[in-house]
Motif scaffolding. Sequence first.
Motif, PDB file in Angstrom:
ATOM      1  N   ILE A 105      -5.616  -3.721   9.070  1.00  0.00           N
ATOM      2  CA  ILE A 105      -4.454  -4.035   9.901  1.00  0.00           C
ATOM      3  C   ILE A 105      -3.388  -2.968   9.665  1.00  0.00           C
ATOM      4  N   PRO A 106      -2.907  -2.323  10.724  1.00  0.00           N
ATOM      5  CA  PRO A 106      -1.931  -1.232  10.573  1.00  0.00           C
ATOM      6  C   PRO A 106      -0.663  -1.667   9.841  1.00  0.00           C
ATOM      7  N   GLY A 107      -0.195  -0.799   8.960  1.00  0.00           N
ATOM      8  CA  GLY A 107       1.054  -1.017   8.256  1.00  0.00           C
ATOM      9  C   GLY A 107       0.948  -1.837   6.990  1.00  0.00           C
ATOM     10  N   THR A 108      -0.241  -2.359   6.698  1.00  0.00           N
ATOM     11  CA  THR A 108      -0.400  -3.212   5.523  1.00  0.00           C
ATOM     12  C   THR A 108      -0.911  -2.415   4.330  1.00  0.00           C
ATOM     13  N   LEU A 109      -0.678  -2.986   3.147  1.00  0.00           N
ATOM     14  CA  LEU A 109      -1.194  -2.400   1.913  1.00  0.00           C
ATOM     15  C   LEU A 109      -1.460  -3.543   0.946  1.00  0.00           C
ATOM     16  N   PHE A 110      -2.734  -3.757   0.650  1.00  0.00           N
ATOM     17  CA  PHE A 110      -3.147  -4.876  -0.177  1.00  0.00           C
ATOM     18  C   PHE A 110      -3.294  -4.449  -1.630  1.00  0.00           C
ATOM     19  N   LEU A 111      -2.160  -4.055  -2.208  1.00  0.00           N
ATOM     20  CA  LEU A 111      -2.064  -3.745  -3.629  1.00  0.00           C
ATOM     21  C   LEU A 111      -0.900  -4.552  -4.173  1.00  0.00           C
ATOM     22  N   LYS A 119       3.932  -2.585   1.315  1.00  0.00           N
ATOM     23  CA  LYS A 119       3.758  -3.790   0.493  1.00  0.00           C
ATOM     24  C   LYS A 119       4.736  -4.882   0.940  1.00  0.00           C
ATOM     25  N   ALA A 120       5.965  -4.514   1.205  1.00  0.00           N
ATOM     26  CA  ALA A 120       6.963  -5.490   1.671  1.00  0.00           C
ATOM     27  C   ALA A 120       6.534  -6.086   3.008  1.00  0.00           C
ATOM     28  N   PHE A 121       6.049  -5.254   3.914  1.00  0.00           N
ATOM     29  CA  PHE A 121       5.579  -5.708   5.219  1.00  0.00           C
ATOM     30  C   PHE A 121       4.410  -6.680   5.066  1.00  0.00           C
ATOM     31  N   THR A 122       3.487  -6.349   4.186  1.00  0.00           N
ATOM     32  CA  THR A 122       2.313  -7.192   3.968  1.00  0.00           C
ATOM     33  C   THR A 122       2.734  -8.553   3.414  1.00  0.00           C
TER      34      THR A 122
END
Length: 191
Positions: free
Chosen positions: A145-151, A118-121
């Motif tokens: 997209i690798p490493g992302t989390l859209f929450l 989440k921080a990365f996104t």
Amino acid sequence: MDTNTHRPTATRRTKKIVIGAVAAAALAAGTFGAVSASAAAPAAKPAAQQADASQRNLTTSTHLTVAAATKAATAALDAARKENQRVSVAVVDRNGNTVVTLRGDGAGPQSYESAERKAFTAVSWNATTSVLAGRLAQAPNLKDIPGTLFLAGGAPVQAQGAPIAGIGVAGAPSGDLDEKFAQAGVAALAK
């Protein structure tokens, strides 16, 4: 053959063999020592070339210090504790590298990685992850997209309008709570 005359000849031969063996051993030792000495001596290194890049070839970027990242993560974790929530908090730099991660007491095992993602996104798009989650309707491939989390639960940290870090929180029963705690971390940096 007289035994008396044979002995001196044998003794002389023995002396010659012994002297020859000693000379061969000394020669071998000298050769070994010379080889060892040259192997131990460092090879001469060519002089290093220096190149200074001109200013137009450089960029500067702003990063949170470890102390500031820790302050933000602690503030987010404290905000969650006040509401009896067990969460993990991650702070990443502008490049998405994790600077600090705190796993709160009793936080679920999935919360650690989720907080980092989440921080990365948030820092990648300079927006809260709740806003970004809403964009998935128009661009569903974003989630690939690798490493992302859209929450919900990620918030960017900005300096002069540009993203310099991201704070992610995961583990509360709703993304709204996670994001509220992440925003508490952002607010702590303004103090």
